[in-house]
Design an enzyme around this catalytic site. Structure first.
Site, short mmCIF file in Angstrom:
data_model
loop_
_atom_site.label_atom_id
_atom_site.label_comp_id
_atom_site.label_asym_id
_atom_site.label_seq_id
_atom_site.Cartn_x
_atom_site.Cartn_y
_atom_site.Cartn_z
N LEU A 69 44.45 46.93 34.89
CA LEU A 69 43.34 46.08 34.46
C LEU A 69 42.04 46.81 34.78
O LEU A 69 41.87 47.33 35.88
CB LEU A 69 43.33 44.72 35.17
CG LEU A 69 44.44 43.72 34.82
CD1 LEU A 69 44.25 42.44 35.61
CD2 LEU A 69 44.49 43.42 33.33
N ASP A 70 41.12 46.84 33.81
CA ASP A 70 39.81 47.42 34.07
C ASP A 70 39.07 46.58 35.12
O ASP A 70 39.39 45.40 35.33
CB ASP A 70 38.97 47.44 32.79
CG ASP A 70 39.55 48.37 31.73
OD1 ASP A 70 40.30 49.28 32.09
OD2 ASP A 70 39.22 48.16 30.54
N ARG A 71 38.07 47.18 35.73
CA ARG A 71 37.28 46.48 36.73
C ARG A 71 36.74 45.15 36.20
O ARG A 71 36.77 44.12 36.87
CB ARG A 71 36.12 47.37 37.19
CG ARG A 71 35.16 46.69 38.15
CD ARG A 71 34.10 47.64 38.64
NE ARG A 71 33.25 47.00 39.63
CZ ARG A 71 32.54 47.65 40.54
NH1 ARG A 71 32.57 48.97 40.58
NH2 ARG A 71 31.80 47.00 41.41
N GLY A 72 36.23 45.16 34.98
CA GLY A 72 35.62 43.96 34.43
C GLY A 72 36.60 42.93 33.90
O GLY A 72 36.21 41.80 33.60
N THR A 73 37.86 43.30 33.76
CA THR A 73 38.86 42.38 33.21
C THR A 73 39.44 41.52 34.32
O THR A 73 39.83 42.02 35.38
CB THR A 73 39.99 43.17 32.52
OG1 THR A 73 39.43 44.00 31.51
CG2 THR A 73 41.00 42.22 31.88
#
Length: 300
Positions: free
Chosen positions: A140-144
């Site tokens: 998961l990306d940081r913003g997700t």
């Protein structure tokens, strides 16, 4: 602190396995890698046959009980265990299913070595007496925000990674995009590669790696649409790149759309559902995570 009990796999030898060596059973029946077999050999009582330590060259007989330690040791590598909040959705001897908040990086990086999900999970393991390393299965990306599967040992991580992008490990996402996709549902089949002018940005390009994303518009809210997405491949930033490619970038996406902190402080993407077939118990599990408040606000 709870007493640490190593994770063991056990198997009763049937007639089809009678006469095989312990090594053959561990590798071919229990699907342990050579590295895991070597590690178990070094652990006191790491490999037992009818409760007695045994060499891997021994031949097994029907009715005997073979067991092997598959858990990790206490080493956390370079991770600094750090207290921090995260939501545990499910936990057993093999897995953690976490609901990651937006803005929290999964791994330490140059700019952040302490306040990451990896550090927080390492601290949790220490507090609960679990000798595990941080082993995420999906990304998961940081913003997700949303659901992330973390393996507690190398064996389950290897088995689950082999399930990725199959019907045994299904990830669904919800996103809010600018504009409504046309048609309202379909498959985006477009290869993705790294952009030549950026170290982090990716793009659809003919020589990229195959990438497929299924989408379905759930509802329309003024200039925005709530879209359900299913990954058939796992390329970096796949959903964000694909939605921008069809002219519907995610709201708040600073890389592939327009950043606007008055609307949301990160790309409007949430891992809302995860289904997997547990390789060691045989159970099929499904978990759901509701849309977080910052995404819900876009729909009002």
């Amino acid at each position: 602190m709870p007493e640490f009990i190593p994770r063991r796999l056990s198997l009763t030898i049937d007639t089809s396995l009678s006469g095989k060596t312990v090594d053959e059973v561990l590798r071919k029946q229990l699907h342990l890698s050579g590295t895991m077999v070597k590690r178990a050999k070094r652990i006191p009582d790491g490999i037992l046959l009818d409760g007695v330590p045994v060499f891997v060259i021994v031949h097994v007989q029907a009715g005997q009980r073979l067991s092997v330690v598959i858990g990790d040791d206490a080493e956390t590598g370079d991770l600094i265990p750090t207290p921090g909040s995260f939501n545990i959705v499910f936990e057993d001897e093999d897995l953690l299913i976490l609901d990651k908040p937006a803005g929290l990086p999964v791994h330490p990086h140059t700019g952040e070595q302490v306040h990451t999900l990896a550090n927080h999970v390492a601290f949790y393991y220490g507090q609960t007496g679990q000798h595990c390393r941080f082993r995420p299965v999906n990304r998961l990306d940081r913003g997700t925000s949303g659901l992330l599967c973390v393996a507690k040992h190398a064996h389950i991580q290897s088995l689950l990674k082999a399930q990725l992008h199959t019907g045994a490990f299904v990830r669904r996402y919800c996103a809010v995009c600018v504009g409504a996709p046309e048609p309202s549902s379909g498959v985006i089949d477009a290869p993705i590669g790294r952009a030549a002018d950026s170290s982090i940005r990716h793009m659809v390009c003919p020589d990229g790696k195959p990438a497929r994303t299924r989408y379905e518009t759930r509802s329309i809210h003024g200039p925005f649409a709530l879209v359900d997405l299913l990954l058939e491949t796992g390329r970096t930033h796949q959903i964000r790149v694909h939605m921008a490619h069809i002219g519907c970038p995610l709201v708040g996406d600073f890389l592939y759309g327009t950043e606007d902190h008055t609307l949301i402080s990160r790309p409007a993407l949430h891992a809302c559902s995860l289904r997997l077939s547990h390789p060691l118990t045989g159970g099929v599990h499904t978990w759901h995570s509701p849309l977080p408040a910052d995404i819900r606000t876009l729909l009002t």
